[in-house]
Motif scaffolding. Structure first.
Motif, PDB file in Angstrom:
ATOM      1  N   ALA A   1       9.330  17.016  -9.458  1.00 21.89           N
ATOM      2  CA  ALA A   1       8.960  16.319  -8.216  1.00 21.89           C
ATOM      3  C   ALA A   1       8.495  14.899  -8.527  1.00 21.89           C
ATOM      4  CB  ALA A   1       7.872  17.095  -7.480  1.00 21.89           C
ATOM      5  N   ALA A   2       7.739  14.739  -9.612  1.00 19.27           N
ATOM      6  CA  ALA A   2       7.262  13.404  -9.990  1.00 19.27           C
ATOM      7  C   ALA A   2       8.434  12.485 -10.324  1.00 19.27           C
ATOM      8  CB  ALA A   2       6.311  13.500 -11.176  1.00 19.27           C
ATOM      9  N   THR A   3       9.392  13.002 -11.077  1.00 28.09           N
ATOM     10  CA  THR A   3      10.570  12.211 -11.435  1.00 28.09           C
ATOM     11  C   THR A   3      11.381  11.855 -10.193  1.00 28.09           C
ATOM     12  OG1 THR A   3      10.642  13.265 -13.598  1.00 28.09           O
ATOM     13  CG2 THR A   3      12.640  12.165 -12.869  1.00 28.09           C
ATOM     14  N   ALA A   4      11.530  12.803  -9.285  1.00 31.04           N
ATOM     15  CA  ALA A   4      12.269  12.540  -8.042  1.00 31.04           C
ATOM     16  C   ALA A   4      11.547  11.496  -7.195  1.00 31.04           C
ATOM     17  CB  ALA A   4      12.439  13.831  -7.246  1.00 31.04           C
ATOM     18  N   THR A   5      10.222  11.547  -7.159  1.00 28.32           N
ATOM     19  CA  THR A   5       9.447  10.564  -6.406  1.00 28.32           C
ATOM     20  C   THR A   5       9.619   9.174  -6.998  1.00 28.32           C
ATOM     21  OG1 THR A   5       7.839  12.237  -5.725  1.00 28.32           O
ATOM     22  CG2 THR A   5       7.122   9.942  -5.625  1.00 28.32           C
ATOM     23  N   LEU A   6       9.600   9.079  -8.323  1.00 25.84           N
ATOM     24  CA  LEU A   6       9.796   7.777  -8.980  1.00 25.84           C
ATOM     25  C   LEU A   6      11.218   7.259  -8.773  1.00 25.84           C
ATOM     26  CD1 LEU A   6       7.792   8.454 -12.237  1.00 25.84           C
ATOM     27  CD2 LEU A   6       7.180   6.856 -10.404  1.00 25.84           C
ATOM     28  N   ASP A   7      12.201   8.148  -8.808  1.00 27.00           N
ATOM     29  CA  ASP A   7      13.583   7.735  -8.535  1.00 27.00           C
ATOM     30  C   ASP A   7      13.713   7.213  -7.104  1.00 27.00           C
ATOM     31  OD1 ASP A   7      14.430   8.396 -11.075  1.00 27.00           O
ATOM     32  OD2 ASP A   7      15.250  10.351 -10.490  1.00 27.00           O
ATOM     33  N   ARG A   8      13.058   7.898  -6.162  1.00 28.01           N
ATOM     34  CA  ARG A   8      13.086   7.453  -4.766  1.00 28.01           C
ATOM     35  C   ARG A   8      12.421   6.087  -4.640  1.00 28.01           C
ATOM     36  NH1 ARG A   8       9.452   8.317  -0.656  1.00 28.01           N
ATOM     37  NH2 ARG A   8       8.310   9.840  -1.879  1.00 28.01           N
ATOM     38  N   PHE A   9      11.312   5.891  -5.343  1.00 30.53           N
ATOM     39  CA  PHE A   9      10.639   4.595  -5.327  1.00 30.53           C
ATOM     40  C   PHE A   9      11.589   3.504  -5.819  1.00 30.53           C
ATOM     41  CE2 PHE A   9       8.403   1.165  -7.389  1.00 30.53           C
ATOM     42  CZ  PHE A   9       7.448   0.814  -6.453  1.00 30.53           C
TER      43      PHE A   9
ATOM     44  N   LEU B   1       0.828  -1.201   0.000  1.00 22.93           N
ATOM     45  CA  LEU B   1       0.000   0.000   0.000  1.00 22.93           C
ATOM     46  C   LEU B   1       0.868   1.258   0.000  1.00 22.93           C
ATOM     47  CD1 LEU B   1      -2.918   1.065   0.091  1.00 22.93           C
ATOM     48  CD2 LEU B   1      -2.712   1.087   2.577  1.00 22.93           C
ATOM     49  N   GLY B   2       1.933   1.234   0.776  1.00 19.31           N
ATOM     50  CA  GLY B   2       2.872   2.360   0.788  1.00 19.31           C
ATOM     51  C   GLY B   2       3.538   2.546  -0.554  1.00 19.31           C
ATOM     52  N   GLN B   3       3.884   1.444  -1.208  1.00 14.23           N
ATOM     53  CA  GLN B   3       4.487   1.529  -2.543  1.00 14.23           C
ATOM     54  C   GLN B   3       3.504   2.124  -3.540  1.00 14.23           C
ATOM     55  OE1 GLN B   3       6.190  -2.216  -3.809  1.00 14.23           O
ATOM     56  NE2 GLN B   3       7.097  -2.569  -1.808  1.00 14.23           N
ATOM     57  N   GLN B   4       2.248   1.674  -3.487  1.00 13.59           N
ATOM     58  CA  GLN B   4       1.241   2.205  -4.404  1.00 13.59           C
ATOM     59  C   GLN B   4       1.005   3.687  -4.152  1.00 13.59           C
ATOM     60  OE1 GLN B   4      -0.182   0.508  -7.026  1.00 13.59           O
ATOM     61  NE2 GLN B   4      -0.819   2.569  -7.574  1.00 13.59           N
ATOM     62  N   ALA B   5       1.074   4.091  -2.894  1.00 17.80           N
ATOM     63  CA  ALA B   5       0.897   5.502  -2.558  1.00 17.80           C
ATOM     64  C   ALA B   5       2.002   6.353  -3.189  1.00 17.80           C
ATOM     65  CB  ALA B   5       0.885   5.687  -1.041  1.00 17.80           C
TER      66      ALA B   5
ATOM     67  N   LYS C   1      14.809   3.422  -5.802  1.00 21.40           N
ATOM     68  CA  LYS C   1      15.890   3.172  -4.849  1.00 21.40           C
ATOM     69  C   LYS C   1      15.405   2.421  -3.610  1.00 21.40           C
ATOM     70  CE  LYS C   1      18.686   7.016  -6.333  1.00 21.40           C
ATOM     71  NZ  LYS C   1      18.955   8.436  -6.196  1.00 21.40           N
ATOM     72  N   LEU C   2      14.188   2.743  -3.166  1.00 24.97           N
ATOM     73  CA  LEU C   2      13.661   2.115  -1.959  1.00 24.97           C
ATOM     74  C   LEU C   2      13.107   0.715  -2.194  1.00 24.97           C
ATOM     75  CD1 LEU C   2      11.697   5.075  -0.324  1.00 24.97           C
ATOM     76  CD2 LEU C   2      13.847   4.072   0.462  1.00 24.97           C
ATOM     77  N   HIS C   3      12.603   0.467  -3.402  1.00 27.77           N
ATOM     78  CA  HIS C   3      11.901  -0.786  -3.665  1.00 27.77           C
ATOM     79  C   HIS C   3      12.391  -1.460  -4.949  1.00 27.77           C
ATOM     80  CE1 HIS C   3       9.223   0.531  -0.496  1.00 27.77           C
ATOM     81  NE2 HIS C   3       9.044   1.659  -1.135  1.00 27.77           N
ATOM     82  N   PRO C   4      13.660  -1.847  -5.004  1.00 32.46           N
ATOM     83  CA  PRO C   4      14.181  -2.445  -6.244  1.00 32.46           C
ATOM     84  C   PRO C   4      13.587  -3.814  -6.567  1.00 32.46           C
ATOM     85  CG  PRO C   4      15.819  -2.574  -4.512  1.00 32.46           C
ATOM     86  CD  PRO C   4      14.690  -1.730  -3.984  1.00 32.46           C
ATOM     87  N   SER C   5      12.999  -4.484  -5.596  1.00 29.92           N
ATOM     88  CA  SER C   5      12.415  -5.803  -5.863  1.00 29.92           C
ATOM     89  C   SER C   5      10.894  -5.750  -5.997  1.00 29.92           C
ATOM     90  CB  SER C   5      12.807  -6.787  -4.754  1.00 29.92           C
ATOM     91  OG  SER C   5      12.282  -6.350  -3.517  1.00 29.92           O
ATOM     92  N   SER C   6      10.342  -4.552  -6.060  1.00 33.03           N
ATOM     93  CA  SER C   6       8.901  -4.395  -6.171  1.00 33.03           C
ATOM     94  C   SER C   6       8.394  -4.866  -7.532  1.00 33.03           C
ATOM     95  CB  SER C   6       8.519  -2.927  -5.985  1.00 33.03           C
ATOM     96  OG  SER C   6       7.156  -2.720  -6.284  1.00 33.03           O
ATOM     97  N   PRO C   7       7.202  -5.425  -7.581  1.00 25.44           N
ATOM     98  CA  PRO C   7       6.608  -5.777  -8.874  1.00 25.44           C
ATOM     99  C   PRO C   7       6.392  -4.551  -9.766  1.00 25.44           C
ATOM    100  CG  PRO C   7       5.358  -6.763  -7.075  1.00 25.44           C
ATOM    101  CD  PRO C   7       6.377  -5.861  -6.460  1.00 25.44           C
ATOM    102  N   ALA C   8       6.320  -3.374  -9.166  1.00 25.37           N
ATOM    103  CA  ALA C   8       6.098  -2.140  -9.920  1.00 25.37           C
ATOM    104  C   ALA C   8       7.397  -1.425 -10.267  1.00 25.37           C
ATOM    105  CB  ALA C   8       5.181  -1.209  -9.136  1.00 25.37           C
ATOM    106  N   PHE C   9       8.530  -2.049 -10.006  1.00 19.03           N
ATOM    107  CA  PHE C   9       9.823  -1.403 -10.249  1.00 19.03           C
ATOM    108  C   PHE C   9       9.977  -0.995 -11.725  1.00 19.03           C
ATOM    109  CE2 PHE C   9      14.369  -1.673 -11.337  1.00 19.03           C
ATOM    110  CZ  PHE C   9      14.882  -0.733 -10.473  1.00 19.03           C
ATOM    111  N   ASP C  10       9.668  -1.907 -12.634  1.00 17.73           N
ATOM    112  CA  ASP C  10       9.794  -1.604 -14.062  1.00 17.73           C
ATOM    113  C   ASP C  10       8.878  -0.460 -14.478  1.00 17.73           C
ATOM    114  OD1 ASP C  10      11.668  -3.614 -14.315  1.00 17.73           O
ATOM    115  OD2 ASP C  10      10.211  -5.094 -15.009  1.00 17.73           O
ATOM    116  N   TYR C  11       7.683  -0.441 -13.927  1.00 15.22           N
ATOM    117  CA  TYR C  11       6.734   0.624 -14.211  1.00 15.22           C
ATOM    118  C   TYR C  11       7.304   1.978 -13.771  1.00 15.22           C
ATOM    119  CZ  TYR C  11       2.564   3.533 -13.822  1.00 15.22           C
ATOM    120  OH  TYR C  11       1.662   4.562 -13.939  1.00 15.22           O
TER     121      TYR C  11
END
Length: 122
Positions: A96-104, A76-80, A106-116
């Motif tokens: 800001a959007a690009t920075a948020t996606l870059d942070r995502f 849920l936090g990842q989706q947020a 870095k924080l969640h490299p194994s997430s199913p949404a990483f490629d997205y």
């Protein structure tokens, strides 16, 4: 009366400080001064998602920030984070959007949404 050798007093003080910090970290002695409500993250997400669906970008961003803070490390936090980046993009905050996606990424490299996230950040 029991006396402690000199090295035990600092050890006991350290253990007491550690226990207190754990209790504060678990929320037992925390205050409500963080500006977040005590609502369930799922409810917070539903409210923020409604703002997102209605085009209330600034409210959606703030709501998703609260969800991320409450549900850190969960799906849920990842989706947020991803929804926050979308709201930032739609509101014209491209950097800001690009920075948020870059942070995502870095924080969640194994997430199913990483490629997205990488695709959207490109």
């Amino acid at each position: 009366m029991m006396s402690f050798p000199g090295w035990r007093k600092p050890l006991l003080a350290l253990l007491a400080a550690l226990a207190a910090s754990l209790l504060v970290g678990c929320g037992i002695f925390s205050s409500k001064s963080d500006g977040l409500t005590s609502d369930d993250p799922v409810k917070l997400y539903a409210d923020a998602k409604a703002d997102l669906d209605n085009g209330s970008w600034d409210r959606a961003i703030k709501g998703m920030e609260k969800v991320e803070a409450r549900a850190t490390g969960t799906l849920l936090g990842q989706q947020a984070i991803l929804d926050m980046a979308y709201a930032q993009w739609k509101s014209g905050e491209r950097a800001a959007a690009t920075a948020t996606l870059d942070r995502f990424a870095k924080l969640h490299p194994s997430s199913p949404a990483f490629d997205y996230a990488l695709y959207c950040a490109a």
